[in-house]
Design a protein around this motif. Structure first.
Motif, PDB file in Angstrom:
ATOM      1  N   UNK A   1      17.983  37.850  40.748  1.00  0.00           N
ATOM      2  CA  UNK A   1      19.120  38.563  41.306  1.00  0.00           C
ATOM      3  C   UNK A   1      20.234  37.585  41.685  1.00  0.00           C
ATOM      4  N   UNK A   2      21.453  38.057  41.599  1.00  0.00           N
ATOM      5  CA  UNK A   2      22.611  37.213  41.893  1.00  0.00           C
ATOM      6  C   UNK A   2      23.153  37.502  43.279  1.00  0.00           C
ATOM      7  N   UNK A   3      24.010  36.616  43.745  1.00  0.00           N
ATOM      8  CA  UNK A   3      24.818  36.846  44.943  1.00  0.00           C
ATOM      9  C   UNK A   3      26.251  37.109  44.492  1.00  0.00           C
ATOM     10  N   UNK A   4      26.712  38.327  44.690  1.00  0.00           N
ATOM     11  CA  UNK A   4      28.053  38.707  44.274  1.00  0.00           C
ATOM     12  C   UNK A   4      29.040  38.465  45.407  1.00  0.00           C
ATOM     13  N   UNK A   5      30.097  37.742  45.112  1.00  0.00           N
ATOM     14  CA  UNK A   5      31.216  37.560  46.039  1.00  0.00           C
ATOM     15  C   UNK A   5      32.395  38.296  45.425  1.00  0.00           C
ATOM     16  N   UNK A   6      32.846  39.338  46.083  1.00  0.00           N
ATOM     17  CA  UNK A   6      33.832  40.269  45.538  1.00  0.00           C
ATOM     18  C   UNK A   6      35.153  40.123  46.290  1.00  0.00           C
ATOM     19  N   UNK A   7      36.206  39.822  45.552  1.00  0.00           N
ATOM     20  CA  UNK A   7      37.497  39.535  46.179  1.00  0.00           C
ATOM     21  C   UNK A   7      38.534  40.552  45.686  1.00  0.00           C
ATOM     22  N   UNK A   8      39.154  41.304  46.597  1.00  0.00           N
ATOM     23  CA  UNK A   8      40.128  42.319  46.201  1.00  0.00           C
ATOM     24  C   UNK A   8      41.497  41.717  45.914  1.00  0.00           C
ATOM     25  N   UNK A   9      42.304  42.474  45.183  1.00  0.00           N
ATOM     26  CA  UNK A   9      43.629  42.007  44.829  1.00  0.00           C
ATOM     27  C   UNK A   9      44.658  42.224  45.928  1.00  0.00           C
ATOM     28  N   UNK A  10      45.923  42.086  45.558  1.00  0.00           N
ATOM     29  CA  UNK A  10      47.030  42.175  46.508  1.00  0.00           C
ATOM     30  C   UNK A  10      46.974  43.474  47.306  1.00  0.00           C
ATOM     31  N   UNK A  11      47.282  43.349  48.609  1.00  0.00           N
ATOM     32  CA  UNK A  11      47.412  44.459  49.560  1.00  0.00           C
ATOM     33  C   UNK A  11      46.083  45.040  50.042  1.00  0.00           C
ATOM     34  N   UNK A  12      44.983  44.632  49.445  1.00  0.00           N
ATOM     35  CA  UNK A  12      43.693  45.275  49.709  1.00  0.00           C
ATOM     36  C   UNK A  12      42.797  44.405  50.581  1.00  0.00           C
TER      37      UNK A  12
END
Length: 234
Positions: A1-12
């Motif tokens: 299993x992986x470790x997901x690092x999720x980064x949102x775009x502008x304004x979010x």
């Protein structure tokens, strides 16, 4: 299993990944959604002075502070630029970089440098009018992006102004991003083909292309399909 690092775009903020994060956790992955400095619950006085280098540091800190390995780092839209720099900085901790219909970092160039002269003039005017911030989109700007009216309302209601300095500060790459295992996800309702820069990078044997038939905000419009794609990469 992986470790997901999720980064949102502008304004979010991290909230944009809520549904995708839940689905990835259900598949057994670790999930760390990031709110970048100066945005969402981190928005406040002086946020317009937050630079892109700080956004890179935000992402690297999530990886290092949680001692993450086997990291799948996903950056959406604007966040592809700081996330791509972070991916180049975290070394062997990275399993894969995923650009989600995103800008890619170019050493010495800012988010806005690839825009036309007219586009940069428009942006300068926007920042001046908004006190150094890039104002969020309006509901009308989300038309044609595979979003329902409630989805659009949620995005508009939760968006915050984006730090102007972050989109004008140049990227700094410690190594070429074409050396990193990477998937570029193109959302087809926001243009059928990637940019010329991305097409050039896709010639690297380390890069692959994926596609989703949706608009520019797939974590909102198609969370199940996006989570399935991401989980397969992990």
């Amino acid at each position: 299993m992986a470790n997901f690092v999720l980064v949102p775009g502008a304004w979010l903020g991290a909230w944009a990944w809520d549904e995708v994060a839940g689905l990835l956790r259900a598949d057994g992955h670790g999930v760390y959604a990031v709110t970048l400095s100066g945005l969402a619950d981190r928005f406040g006085p002086g946020a317009e002075e937050v630079g892109q280098a700080q956004h890179v540091a935000d992402i690297v800190a999530v990886v290092e502070d949680n001692d993450l390995h086997d990291v799948v780092l996903a950056g959406h839209s604007y966040a592809g630029i700081p996330a791509g720099q972070a991916a180049a900085a975290i070394g062997e901790r990275l399993r894969r970089m995923v650009y989600v219909d995103a800008n890619v970092p170019i050493d010495g160039c800012s988010f806005a440098d690839g825009w036309s002269e007219e586009g940069r003039a428009w942006l300068t005017d926007q920042l001046a009018r908004a006190g150094g911030y890039w104002p969020p989109l309006t509901a009308e700007d989300y038309a044609g992006q595979d979003l329902t009216e409630p989805m659009i309302t949620r995005i508009v209601d939760l968006s915050t102004p984006h730090p102007g300095r972050a989109i004008q500060e140049p990227a700094r790459l410690p190594r070429p991003i074409t050396e990193l295992p990477t998937t570029y996800l193109k959302c087809l309702r926001d243009g059928a083909t990637p940019t010329s820069t991305v097409l050039t990078h896709l010639k690297s044997p380390q890069w692959t292309l994926a596609e989703l038939d949706t608009g520019h905000w797939p974590m909102i419009s198609r969370p199940t399909e996006l989570a399935k794609l991401l989980s397969a990469l992990g």
